[in-house]
Design a protein around this motif. Structure first.
Motif, short mmCIF file in Angstrom:
data_model
loop_
_atom_site.label_atom_id
_atom_site.label_comp_id
_atom_site.label_asym_id
_atom_site.label_seq_id
_atom_site.Cartn_x
_atom_site.Cartn_y
_atom_site.Cartn_z
N ALA A 63 93.49 -20.61 48.79
CA ALA A 63 94.47 -19.64 49.30
C ALA A 63 94.01 -18.21 49.09
O ALA A 63 94.50 -17.29 49.74
N THR A 65 90.77 -17.15 49.35
CA THR A 65 89.52 -16.81 50.04
C THR A 65 89.78 -16.55 51.52
O THR A 65 90.74 -17.07 52.10
N PRO A 66 88.94 -15.74 52.15
CA PRO A 66 89.17 -15.40 53.56
C PRO A 66 89.15 -16.62 54.48
O PRO A 66 89.90 -16.66 55.45
N ASP A 67 88.32 -17.60 54.22
CA ASP A 67 88.22 -18.74 55.15
C ASP A 67 88.95 -19.97 54.65
O ASP A 67 88.79 -21.06 55.22
N GLY A 68 89.76 -19.81 53.60
CA GLY A 68 90.59 -20.91 53.14
C GLY A 68 89.82 -22.06 52.50
O GLY A 68 90.30 -23.19 52.47
#
Lengths: 298, 270
Positions: A63, A65-68
């Motif tokens: 949750a 991090t930019p790329d999930g």
């Protein structure tokens, strides 16, 4: 000042200004995020010969991090912006781009922007694709396992390097145990890294050497085996000294980390052979940031 | 404060250029000054007060009652919000640089053409050349987001340079033709010749296309890390593409148009 039988020296750690950035490495799972981040921050213990000081700050939930995907954040410090940019690009290219499933993102938005994927994109040999998402530019570089996704730049800010404290103990295992306890506590503090292996340095150094080519050499005043040979800082019962070096995004971050670390080391106390906590300084001539141990622990 | 509202006193007989009715040009003006603003109405100019009943005082938030003859709504606006209650005519959102344009009905030709920023949202359908370049120009939409809840006509994103067009319905032929870059996502069906002469950019298709041109080559089915990131960029926008149903990472990648630069892609979402 004495905490749990441990004497806190009336001295200060002396730190100097650095430039820093944070990057986020994500991967299919934490194992591979760590592989990439560990390689990128490897051989980055001291600017004396490594070019930069770097370390893993913490693990990140998908949750965050930019790329999930799962990831880790790493901090890199250098004496100047050019050096930091060079080290970041080299390390990202050799260690993150090459690591399976990895992606690389900026961890700091503010400050001067330095290249992350800006030049690494050319590895794509013309097949790279640019995407601007939410005002930020990303590069999709085709690689053999799919695509290497990398943000174009990351922010570089002013930071502080060289915060430190010394743990003086009756034996080597006891000194190391105290350091391990300190590092465990300090790893919970954000915005700092302890760049040496395991966070601990045994080779606390002094400036200069009898050999003209060496900029630094062993800190003989704190070497237990030289007690009878040099002007020592150690009392007879001290058999081992270890240092913890801290780089932080601000002096307040270093203060917090030092307090947490010293508290944890003192938690073991004199009963476990921990006798003194001191700090490395060069009489205030090295840098403008002075971390007085007793003020920090007051 | 209430939105500054322009309500048509009677149905329009001619095409009306409402481009002066944007927050940039209305903020700081008294109601009298606003009423005196002249608008191009067919082949003559007319005071806004003669066509519209004007109410409200918040010029950052403008509302205009709609008509298919209402052209150039939100042209060049940089801030605030403009709501068209009903249909808009041609060129809605043309050259917009910021702010938000919302059309509760449908919009005509050249909607969001040469858009430079901001958000354009159309509840109904749009005509041809959505987000495209004006005739003779070589640069279409270059920034911003366009959301269409209904269907779009032909040549969506013609010469598009950057930004996102999100179409929740169907799209016509020549989708993304001559695109230079940017992203067009379509939930429904698309017409023939998608990606014709596109140099770069992405067509993200959730429905089955009618046919893909022979100048697109299949690169296979892939898990693309950038797709979740791209869709995450639409969070906060009220669109199907920002919801969980759109979140995918698997897509078939078709590279093209190989008759030109060939660095574009059609992603058929799996």
């Amino acid at each position: 000042m004495i905490i749990n039988g441990v004497h806190i020296d009336e001295t200060f750690a002396e730190a100097f200004p650095m430039r820093a950035t944070r990057v986020i490495v994500t991967a299919q799972n934490l194992k591979w995020a760590h592989h990439a981040a560990q390689a990128m921050t490897g051989f980055a213990t001291s600017v004396i010969a490594c070019g930069c000081e770097a370390g893993i700050e913490r693990e990140l939930d998908p949750a965050e991090t930019p790329d999930g995907r799962p990831g880790v954040s790493a901090l890199l410090f250098a004496m100047g912006g050019k050096g930091l940019a060079k080290q970041l690009e080299t390390r990202a290219g050799q260690c993150v781009l090459t690591s399976p499933t990895s992606a690389l993102f900026a961890g700091i938005d503010e400050g001067e922007q330095i290249p992350l994927g800006k030049n690494l994109r050319y590895f794509g040999d013309g097949f790279q694709i640019s995407k601007r998402i939410g005002g930020k530019r990303y590069w999709r570089v085709p690689v053999m396992d799919g695509e290497f996704l990398c943000q174009e730049t990351t922010g570089m800010i002013k930071a502080v390097g060289g915060g430190n404290f010394l743990i003086l103990a009756e034996s080597q295992p006891q000194a190391l145990a105290a350091c391990e306890a300190a590092i465990e506590a300090m790893r919970r503090i954000p915005n700092v890294i302890m760049p040496f292996p395991g966070g601990v340095v045994r080779s606390g150094s002094k400036v200069g050497s009898k050999y003209k080519t060496l900029p630094a050499s062993t800190n003989d005043a704190f070497c237990p085996t030289l007690k009878g040979q040099t002007r020592t800082e150690l009392s007879p019962e001290i058999e081992s000294v270890m240092e913890i070096v801290i780089d932080g995004l601000s002096d307040a971050d270093i203060t917090k980390a030092m307090r947490a670390g010293i508290e944890a080391a003192c938690g073991l106390g004199a009963a476990n052979g921990i006798r003194r906590v001191s700090a490395g300084n060069y009489g205030g001539k090295l840098g403008p940031f002075l971390f007085h141990l007793r003020e920090i622990m007051a | 404060m209430t939105a500054l509202s322009f309500t048509l006193k009677s149905p329009l007989q001619q095409r009306l250029d409402v481009s002066p009715l944007v927050p940039d040009l209305l903020v700081g003006k008294s109601q009298k000054e606003v009423s005196a603003l002249t608008l191009q109405y067919g082949n003559h100019r007319i005071a806004a007060g003669e066509l519209f009943a004007i109410e409200g005082d918040d010029a950052e938030s403008v509302r205009i009652s709609g008509s298919p003859k209402l052209d150039f709504a939100g042209r060049g606006m940089t801030r605030g919000s403009l709501v068209i209650e009903g249909d808009a005519g041609a060129y809605a959102g043309m050259h917009m640089k910021g702010g938000r344009l919302y059309v509760s009905g449908s919009a005509g030709l050249y909607t969001a053409c040469e858009l430079k920023g901001g958000i354009v949202e159309i509840s109904g359908n749009v005509g041809d050349l959505l987000g495209g370049a004006l005739p003779g120009n070589k640069k279409g939409m270059s920034e911003g987001v366009v959301i269409v809840r209904g269907d779009a006509g032909d040549r969506v994103g013609d010469h598009m340079r950057r930004g996102s067009i999100l179409i929740e319905g169907n799209a016509g032929s020549y989708l993304g033709a001559r695109m230079t870059a940017g992203t067009i996502a379509v939930r429904g069906r698309i017409g023939a010749c998608a990606g014709y002469a596109m140099k770069r950019g992405t067509l993200l298709l959730y429905g089955s296309p009618v046919a893909i041109g022979a100048t697109f080559n299949d690169c296979g089915l892939h898990t693309l890390g950038f797709l979740p990131l791209l869709l995450k960029g639409y969070y906060g926008l009220d669109t199907w593409f920002s919801g969980p149903q759109a979140r995918r990472a698997r897509a078939r990648r078709l590279a093209g148009d190989l008759s030109v630069q060939g660095k574009g892609e059609i992603l058929l979402v799996a």
